[in-house]
Write an enzyme that holds these catalytic residues in place. Structure first.
Site, PDB file in Angstrom:
ATOM      1  N   GLY A  18       0.855  -1.253  -0.115  1.00  0.00           N
ATOM      2  CA  GLY A  18       0.026  -0.066  -0.166  1.00  0.00           C
ATOM      3  C   GLY A  18       0.761   1.242  -0.070  1.00  0.00           C
ATOM      4  O   GLY A  18       1.822   1.116   0.665  1.00  0.00           O
ATOM      5  N   ARG A  79       0.667  -4.969  -5.880  1.00  0.00           N
ATOM      6  CA  ARG A  79       0.720  -6.128  -4.970  1.00  0.00           C
ATOM      7  C   ARG A  79       0.995  -7.077  -6.085  1.00  0.00           C
ATOM      8  O   ARG A  79       0.400  -7.200  -7.316  1.00  0.00           O
ATOM      9  CB  ARG A  79      -0.585  -6.374  -4.391  1.00  0.00           C
ATOM     10  CG  ARG A  79      -0.749  -5.295  -3.357  1.00  0.00           C
ATOM     11  CD  ARG A  79      -1.761  -5.619  -2.170  1.00  0.00           C
ATOM     12  NE  ARG A  79      -1.516  -4.842  -1.138  1.00  0.00           N
ATOM     13  CZ  ARG A  79      -1.998  -3.701  -0.775  1.00  0.00           C
ATOM     14  NH1 ARG A  79      -2.653  -3.186  -1.347  1.00  0.00           N
ATOM     15  NH2 ARG A  79      -1.554  -3.370   0.582  1.00  0.00           N
ATOM     16  N   GLY A 109       5.321  -2.187   3.367  1.00  0.00           N
ATOM     17  CA  GLY A 109       5.068  -2.761   4.811  1.00  0.00           C
ATOM     18  C   GLY A 109       5.490  -4.365   5.142  1.00  0.00           C
ATOM     19  O   GLY A 109       6.467  -4.757   4.430  1.00  0.00           O
ATOM     20  N   ASP A 110       4.919  -4.903   5.978  1.00  0.00           N
ATOM     21  CA  ASP A 110       5.364  -6.299   6.521  1.00  0.00           C
ATOM     22  C   ASP A 110       5.414  -7.406   5.241  1.00  0.00           C
ATOM     23  O   ASP A 110       6.031  -8.332   5.422  1.00  0.00           O
ATOM     24  CB  ASP A 110       4.915  -6.609   7.848  1.00  0.00           C
ATOM     25  CG  ASP A 110       3.471  -6.761   7.896  1.00  0.00           C
ATOM     26  OD1 ASP A 110       2.753  -6.412   6.880  1.00  0.00           O
ATOM     27  OD2 ASP A 110       2.653  -6.993   8.941  1.00  0.00           O
ATOM     28  N   THR A 133       3.786   2.549   5.883  1.00  0.00           N
ATOM     29  CA  THR A 133       2.412   2.056   6.007  1.00  0.00           C
ATOM     30  C   THR A 133       1.635   3.228   6.660  1.00  0.00           C
ATOM     31  O   THR A 133       2.144   3.400   8.041  1.00  0.00           O
ATOM     32  CB  THR A 133       2.072   0.752   6.279  1.00  0.00           C
ATOM     33  OG1 THR A 133       0.612   0.660   6.580  1.00  0.00           O
ATOM     34  CG2 THR A 133       2.834   0.130   7.474  1.00  0.00           C
ATOM     35  N   ASP A 135      -0.817   2.281   8.274  1.00  0.00           N
ATOM     36  CA  ASP A 135      -1.368   1.585   9.282  1.00  0.00           C
ATOM     37  C   ASP A 135      -0.439   1.642  10.766  1.00  0.00           C
ATOM     38  O   ASP A 135      -1.046   1.220  11.620  1.00  0.00           O
ATOM     39  CB  ASP A 135      -1.734   0.163   9.009  1.00  0.00           C
ATOM     40  CG  ASP A 135      -2.654  -0.008   7.757  1.00  0.00           C
ATOM     41  OD1 ASP A 135      -3.499   1.079   7.862  1.00  0.00           O
ATOM     42  OD2 ASP A 135      -2.771  -0.956   7.308  1.00  0.00           O
ATOM     43  N   ASP A 137       1.300  -0.793  11.649  1.00  0.00           N
ATOM     44  CA  ASP A 137       1.250  -1.795  12.325  1.00  0.00           C
ATOM     45  C   ASP A 137       2.283  -2.930  12.006  1.00  0.00           C
ATOM     46  O   ASP A 137       2.241  -4.073  12.307  1.00  0.00           O
ATOM     47  CB  ASP A 137      -0.154  -2.638  11.793  1.00  0.00           C
ATOM     48  CG  ASP A 137       0.063  -2.785  10.608  1.00  0.00           C
ATOM     49  OD1 ASP A 137       0.622  -2.408   9.822  1.00  0.00           O
ATOM     50  OD2 ASP A 137      -0.832  -3.662   9.834  1.00  0.00           O
ATOM     51  N   ARG A 179      -6.982  -2.011   8.124  1.00  0.00           N
ATOM     52  CA  ARG A 179      -7.040  -3.243   7.862  1.00  0.00           C
ATOM     53  C   ARG A 179      -7.574  -4.086   9.112  1.00  0.00           C
ATOM     54  O   ARG A 179      -8.610  -4.018   9.872  1.00  0.00           O
ATOM     55  CB  ARG A 179      -6.117  -4.102   7.274  1.00  0.00           C
ATOM     56  CG  ARG A 179      -6.129  -3.916   5.588  1.00  0.00           C
ATOM     57  CD  ARG A 179      -4.990  -4.379   4.964  1.00  0.00           C
ATOM     58  NE  ARG A 179      -3.848  -3.968   5.260  1.00  0.00           N
ATOM     59  CZ  ARG A 179      -2.509  -4.466   4.766  1.00  0.00           C
ATOM     60  NH1 ARG A 179      -2.697  -5.420   3.759  1.00  0.00           N
ATOM     61  NH2 ARG A 179      -1.455  -3.958   5.267  1.00  0.00           N
ATOM     62  N   SER A 223     -24.818  15.038  20.951  1.00  0.00           N
ATOM     63  CA  SER A 223     -24.106  14.664  19.902  1.00  0.00           C
ATOM     64  C   SER A 223     -22.916  13.819  20.090  1.00  0.00           C
ATOM     65  O   SER A 223     -22.419  14.075  21.248  1.00  0.00           O
ATOM     66  CB  SER A 223     -23.653  15.704  18.892  1.00  0.00           C
ATOM     67  OG  SER A 223     -22.836  16.590  19.745  1.00  0.00           O
TER      68      SER A 223
HETATM   69  P1  ADP Z   1       2.535  -4.375   2.232  1.00  0.00           P
HETATM   70  O1  ADP Z   1       4.078  -4.535   2.070  1.00  0.00           O
HETATM   71  O2  ADP Z   1       2.235  -2.991   2.548  1.00  0.00           O
HETATM   72  O3  ADP Z   1       2.178  -5.291   3.802  1.00  0.00           O
HETATM   73  P2  ADP Z   1       1.290  -6.643   1.000  1.00  0.00           P
HETATM   74  O4  ADP Z   1       1.105  -7.290   2.104  1.00  0.00           O
HETATM   75  O5  ADP Z   1       0.144  -6.569   0.095  1.00  0.00           O
HETATM   76  O6  ADP Z   1       1.659  -5.241   1.492  1.00  0.00           O
HETATM   77  O7  ADP Z   1       2.723  -7.157   0.238  1.00  0.00           O
HETATM   78  C1  ADP Z   1       3.194  -6.587  -0.638  1.00  0.00           C
HETATM   79  C2  ADP Z   1       3.763  -7.391  -1.755  1.00  0.00           C
HETATM   80  O8  ADP Z   1       4.947  -8.191  -1.108  1.00  0.00           O
HETATM   81  C3  ADP Z   1       3.187  -8.628  -2.116  1.00  0.00           C
HETATM   82  O9  ADP Z   1       2.135  -8.371  -3.532  1.00  0.00           O
HETATM   83  C4  ADP Z   1       3.891  -9.513  -2.673  1.00  0.00           C
HETATM   84  O10 ADP Z   1       4.536  -9.463  -3.919  1.00  0.00           O
HETATM   85  C5  ADP Z   1       4.966  -9.418  -1.660  1.00  0.00           C
HETATM   86  N1  ADP Z   1       4.769 -10.627  -0.447  1.00  0.00           N
HETATM   87  C6  ADP Z   1       3.896 -10.475   0.611  1.00  0.00           C
HETATM   88  N2  ADP Z   1       4.042 -11.299   1.593  1.00  0.00           N
HETATM   89  C7  ADP Z   1       4.906 -12.242   1.060  1.00  0.00           C
HETATM   90  C8  ADP Z   1       5.303 -13.453   1.328  1.00  0.00           C
HETATM   91  N3  ADP Z   1       5.018 -14.108   2.451  1.00  0.00           N
HETATM   92  N4  ADP Z   1       6.364 -14.101   0.446  1.00  0.00           N
HETATM   93  C9  ADP Z   1       6.808 -13.495  -0.679  1.00  0.00           C
HETATM   94  N5  ADP Z   1       6.583 -12.440  -0.931  1.00  0.00           N
HETATM   95  C10 ADP Z   1       5.304 -11.853  -0.293  1.00  0.00           C
END
Ligand code: ADP
Length: 329
Positions: A18, A79, A109-110, A133, A135, A137, A179, A223
């Site tokens: 995101g 993504r 993000g994570d 992010t 969030d 989080d 989320r 309110s």
């Molecule tokens: P964020 O990084 O904001 O948490 P996502 O969870 O959508 O967002 O992860 C972003 C991208 O990172 C995913 O579309 C995917 O390409 C990659 N990714 C996420 N989780 C994994 C995982 N467990 N193993 C490999 N690639 C991952």
């Protein structure tokens, strides 16, 4: 961790997951720091998909002008579900090595960090992360880039809604992003003087809210602002409104703040955090550390293993939710 720093001549930088305000400021800081040290920098367009598509753009200092104040990400983000597959990650590393890109900085993000960790574990390809992010989080860091901007954007909207709520003696339910995390809700609930805050971490029965609203009404409070995190189901504020309607005969209005919380110019706090983290990521990479992301702990920058957020969940502050409730009487 590995000693690769001295061999790193070309670095790729990408944004993933995101978008968050301040990603551009982090990119600018990391890239200009690398250029200042005489290294080459490539912007990778579109996150992990950009690596697979070999979308590598050389960056110079001038290509990073006028971005510190811009929300979103000039590198685009995406993504990339394929990246969960080991053979796809092998192709990605092949593409990077073919272009002689020696290491990458991932701003995300994570989920993005889980991808980077897998790349390191499977191929010993150096990656360092910068947490961004709205969030907030990500376990291991007190703050993430974008959170401060998002809560200020949401707060401004809540202040405006309060004017109309007060004028019409209305109850408003305001749904904010996050989320499965209640960081935005608890922060803006406390700062916005909300009657109650609904978070995924600390669920509250609707009956309890109804009793509170009745008690407040009996004391002359006409309110109220209720802040609800979207949780896994955006639009849940409508369910909450329906239940209040049924149980109290009142007609709460719903406002879903939505994606406006993701955009806009980053606050000073986010620009400063992004700039510090961008330079710290370069420092980690060029001193041979990888498989880590930059975190901030009590104001100090630290290196956190990528695996930390995979193993631990960071919870929204419970005391914010409790304080908001106690002080709204
Ligand atoms: P964020 O990084 O904001 O948490 P996502 O969870 O959508 O967002 O992860 C972003 C991208 O990172 C995913 O579309 C995917 O390409 C990659 N990714 C996420 N989780 C994994 C995982 N467990 N193993 C490999 N690639 C991952």
């Amino acid at each position: 961790m590995a000693q690769h720093g001295t061999q790193i001549a070309k670095v790729g930088i990408f944004t993933s997951g995101g978008d968050a305000p301040g990603m551009n400021a982090a990119l600018r800081a990391a890239a200009r720091n690398l250029l200042h040290e005489g290294r080459e920098v490539f912007g990778i367009i579109g996150g992990y998909s950009g690596i697979l598509e070999r979308n590598f753009q050389p960056l110079q200092s001038r290509s990073l002008a006028n971005i510190i104040q811009r929300g979103g990400t000039i590198l685009k983000t995406a993504r990339c579900l394929e990246f969960h597959r080991p053979e796809v990650r092998a192709q990605a590393v092949h593409n990077l090595r073919e272009h002689q890109i020696d290491a990458c900085i991932v701003i995300g993000g994570d989920g993005s960090f889980a991808g980077a960790q897998a790349v390191w574990q499977e191929h010993e390809y150096p990656m360092v992360g910068i947490p961004a992010t709205i969030d907030n989080d990500i376990f291991g860091t007190d703050s993430t880039i974008g959170f401060d901007t998002a809560i200020n954007t949401a707060l401004e909207a809540i202040d405006r809604i309060r004017d109309t709520a007060t004028s019409h003696d209305r109850i408003f339910i305001i749904e904010v992003m996050g989320r499965d995390s209640g960081f935005i809700a608890s922060a803006v609930g406390l700062a916005g003087g909300a009657e109650e805050v609904f978070t995924p971490e600390y669920p509250m029965p609707v009956d309890q809210l109804v009793e509170k609203l009745k008690s407040s009404a009996s004391k002359g409070k006409k309110s109220s602002i209720i802040v609800a995190a979207e949780g896994q189901k955006p639009g849940r504020a409508y369910d909450l409104a329906e239940q209040i309607r049924k149980k109290m005969g009142l007609d709460p209005k719903v406002c879903i703040l939505g994606h406006q919380q993701r955009g806009g110019p980053p606050t000073a706090a986010d620009r400063i955090l992004a700039t510090r983290m961008g330079c710290a990521a370069v420092q980690l990479l060029t001193t041979g550390q990888c498989d880590v992301f930059v975190g901030v702990e009590s104001g100090k920058l630290v290196a956190i293993p990528f695996e930390a957020p995979q193993r631990n969940k960071k919870l929204a502050p419970k005391d914010y939710v409790q304080l908001a409730s106690m002080l709204s009487h």
